[in-house]
Design a protein around this motif. Sequence first.
Motif, PDB file in Angstrom:
ATOM      1  N   UNK A   3      39.429  51.148  81.867  1.00 24.74           N
ATOM      2  CA  UNK A   3      38.235  50.597  81.483  1.00 24.74           C
ATOM      3  C   UNK A   3      38.390  49.158  81.189  1.00 24.74           C
ATOM      4  N   UNK A   4      37.415  48.574  81.486  1.00 24.08           N
ATOM      5  CA  UNK A   4      37.553  47.076  81.121  1.00 24.08           C
ATOM      6  C   UNK A   4      35.885  46.668  80.783  1.00 24.08           C
ATOM      7  N   UNK A   5      36.020  45.714  79.668  1.00 26.31           N
ATOM      8  CA  UNK A   5      34.736  45.439  79.243  1.00 26.31           C
ATOM      9  C   UNK A   5      34.644  43.947  79.008  1.00 26.31           C
TER      10      UNK A   5
ATOM     11  N   UNK B 259      42.593  39.936  76.985  1.00 21.75           N
ATOM     12  CA  UNK B 259      42.886  39.238  78.276  1.00 21.75           C
ATOM     13  C   UNK B 259      42.124  37.896  77.810  1.00 21.75           C
TER      14      UNK B 259
ATOM     15  N   UNK C 210      39.668  34.447  78.220  1.00 18.65           N
ATOM     16  CA  UNK C 210      38.834  33.956  79.057  1.00 18.65           C
ATOM     17  C   UNK C 210      38.168  32.738  78.625  1.00 18.65           C
TER      18      UNK C 210
ATOM     19  N   UNK D 122      35.412  31.918  77.910  1.00 17.30           N
ATOM     20  CA  UNK D 122      34.522  32.007  76.524  1.00 17.30           C
ATOM     21  C   UNK D 122      35.360  32.439  75.355  1.00 17.30           C
TER      22      UNK D 122
ATOM     23  N   UNK E 230      34.950  34.922  73.585  1.00 15.38           N
ATOM     24  CA  UNK E 230      35.331  36.483  73.307  1.00 15.38           C
ATOM     25  C   UNK E 230      36.092  36.898  74.438  1.00 15.38           C
ATOM     26  N   UNK E 231      37.000  37.644  73.941  1.00 17.67           N
ATOM     27  CA  UNK E 231      38.287  38.183  74.881  1.00 17.67           C
ATOM     28  C   UNK E 231      37.562  39.413  75.821  1.00 17.67           C
ATOM     29  N   UNK E 232      38.115  39.461  76.749  1.00 18.04           N
ATOM     30  CA  UNK E 232      38.063  40.807  77.722  1.00 18.04           C
ATOM     31  C   UNK E 232      39.123  41.787  77.188  1.00 18.04           C
ATOM     32  N   UNK E 233      38.454  42.945  77.328  1.00 17.75           N
ATOM     33  CA  UNK E 233      39.548  43.960  76.989  1.00 17.75           C
ATOM     34  C   UNK E 233      39.780  45.055  77.981  1.00 17.75           C
ATOM     35  N   UNK E 234      40.905  45.333  78.366  1.00 16.01           N
ATOM     36  CA  UNK E 234      40.977  46.364  79.398  1.00 16.01           C
ATOM     37  C   UNK E 234      41.848  47.279  78.814  1.00 16.01           C
TER      38      UNK E 234
END
Lengths: 288, 280
Positions: free
Chosen positions: A197-199, B119, B121, B123, B125-129
Motif C-alpha cells: 500500500x502506498x499513500x 520515501x 518527495x 514536497x 510531506x513524505x510518501x509512505x509505502x
Amino acid sequence: MKCIIEGKNVKVFGRAVQALSRVGDELWLDPSGKGLALRSVSSAQSAYACFIFSPLFFQQYSLGCAPKQSSETVKCKLLMKSLLPLFRCLTSIERNVERCQISVSASSDWVIIQFFCRHGITKTHNLRFQEKEALQAEFASHLCRNVLKAPARLLGDVVMHFPPFQEEITLSTTPLRLSLRNYDDSSESKMKRMFTEMSLHPDEFEYFQVDVDSTITFCLKELRGFLSFTESHCLPVSVHFDSAGKPVCFSVEDMLFEATVVLATLIEPESTDSIQPAGTQVHATSRY
Amino acid sequence: MRFRGKIVDVACLNHFTRVVTTISKLTKTCVLRLNPDKLFFVLSGKVANGGVGMWCELSQANFFDEYQMEGCNPENNEICLEVVPENLSRALKTVQNAKSVKVKLTKKHCPCVTVSAELPTLSSISRVVTHDVPVDVIPTRLWHELKEPSVPDFDVSIYLPPLKTIKNVVDRMKNLSNFLVIEANMNGKMNLKIETDLVSVTTHFRDLGNPPLGDGASQGGRDPDSMAEVRVDVRKLQQFLVGQQVNPSKSMCNIVHQSVVHLILLHEDVSLQYFIPSVA
C-alpha cells in the motif's frame, strides 16, 4: 494517406505502438485532418488507448493519395502481431533509421511502411489490413468529478512498488490523501499474497481536485505500457475519474501528440464475495 | 512475540537488501530466525530440497539502527518464521531511496513481516509505502531442526577460486552433463570435472591455498596430494553461484569424500554456508 516521420520521432511513434500493444491485439490506423490516430482496445473491451499525432509531428503528411480519390480517408485495422515487430527494437531504430514513411492506399489493402536507414538501406514492409472501420470510444471526461494532474515521474514511481505480475490495483482518494494498494480477488491465495500500500499527499500533484471520495479498481497492466510512454517524454499525466464502476481516463498532451488510455473499473471493489467482478465496459464503437 | 527494527543508513539498507536477494535466489522458502543479537536465514537439508542445506548469519547491529525483539517466552527468546525471501527482497528493493525503513512483525490477515518506508518527495510531506509479507510462525517444538549445522569431519578444506570463474566453468559444463565432480586436495589443487560417454572435461585450479586446520584435525595421516571428491547435481551448484551478488572477502569449501561439499562465504558482516550432498 501518406506520411513521413523524421529522425527521432520514429522512436516516439514506435513507443506509441509498444504502449498500444500492451492494450490490445489489433491496432486501428485512422488518418484525418486532425492528424494520424492510432487506437487499440482490449479483447474484454475493458481498456481503450488512443494516440493522436498532429500533422506537425510529421515531416510530411497528406491525406488523399491521388486527386481522383474520394475525400473519404482510409481507415484500417492491423494485427498488432504484424506491426509490433517493426518497432520492437527502439535502440536499433534510433541508431539506424533516418526516416519512416507510412502510406495507405484505398485501392489496395496494404499499409506500406518503409524505413529509410543509414548506408542507403531501405526496408519495406507491406501489411495487409483487415477491415475498413474506425474505432472510437466515448468518454466524457468533463463529467468526471475527480481530476488529478500528476507530474511526469510520479505515477511511474508509484507503480514501480507493485510487482510486475500484479494485475489490478485499487486507488482510493479523499480530498486529503490518495492511496494505492494491490487488489486480490481470489480469497484462497489471500493468505499468502504480499500486500502493498502506498499513500500520497495532494501536494505531490500539480492539480488535485477530489469532489467525491472514491475507490476504484482497474487493471494495471494496460496502464504500465502507457506510463512507460509518458515517462520517456517527461509529460505530466491527467487523471479523470469518478466513483467505482465508471471508467478512469489517463491522458497526456504535447504540441505534437496527445495520448489517452481509458480503463474500466470494477463496480464493487470492496466486495470479496463476488467471483466474477462485473466491470463496466469501455463503450467503444465501430462506425463507418 | 514482538519484533521491531529500523534501518536508517542507506548503505546498510542496500547491503541488507542484497543479502536477502541472494537468499531469494538460493531457495524459494526458508526460515528467518531472530534472536537479540543475530538474524539467520536457514534452510535445513531435507529430502524435499534435495538434501541441500543453507545457513546464513547476520549480526543485527551491523544493519539495524534500532532493533527490539521479544521471543515466545524468556527461555526461548527467539522468533522463527517461515518466509518466501523473494517477497521480502522485492519489498526491500523498492524502498532503496527511503529516509528510513521499519521492519516489524504484525498481524494482518495473517502473521506478516511488514516493511514500511518513508520515501523522500519534492514536497514537504513524505510518501509512505508499506509491504506486508506473509509469514508462518514456526512453533518451538520444531526449532530443533533449525540449529546451526555442525561442521562435518571433512577430508579436505580449500580456498575457492573467484566465484565468477567457477560460475563460467559450471555454466558451460551444465550443457554437457547433469553431474559434476568437485575434487580437491590439501596442496591447493582443485578440479571440476564432468564425464559422459562422449566426452570428459576437466578444469584445473592450482595454488588455491588451504585454510589452516583447526585443533585436533583428523587429517593427521592424510597424504596432502590425495584428492577428496564429491559428485553433485550441477544445477544445485549453479543455483548457488547464480545468486552471489557480492564478492566475499573469504570463500572456501570443505569436502567430505563422496558425501557432501560444504561451501562457506564470508563477508564483513554476513556469513553464508551452503551444503550440497553427493549423488551416487
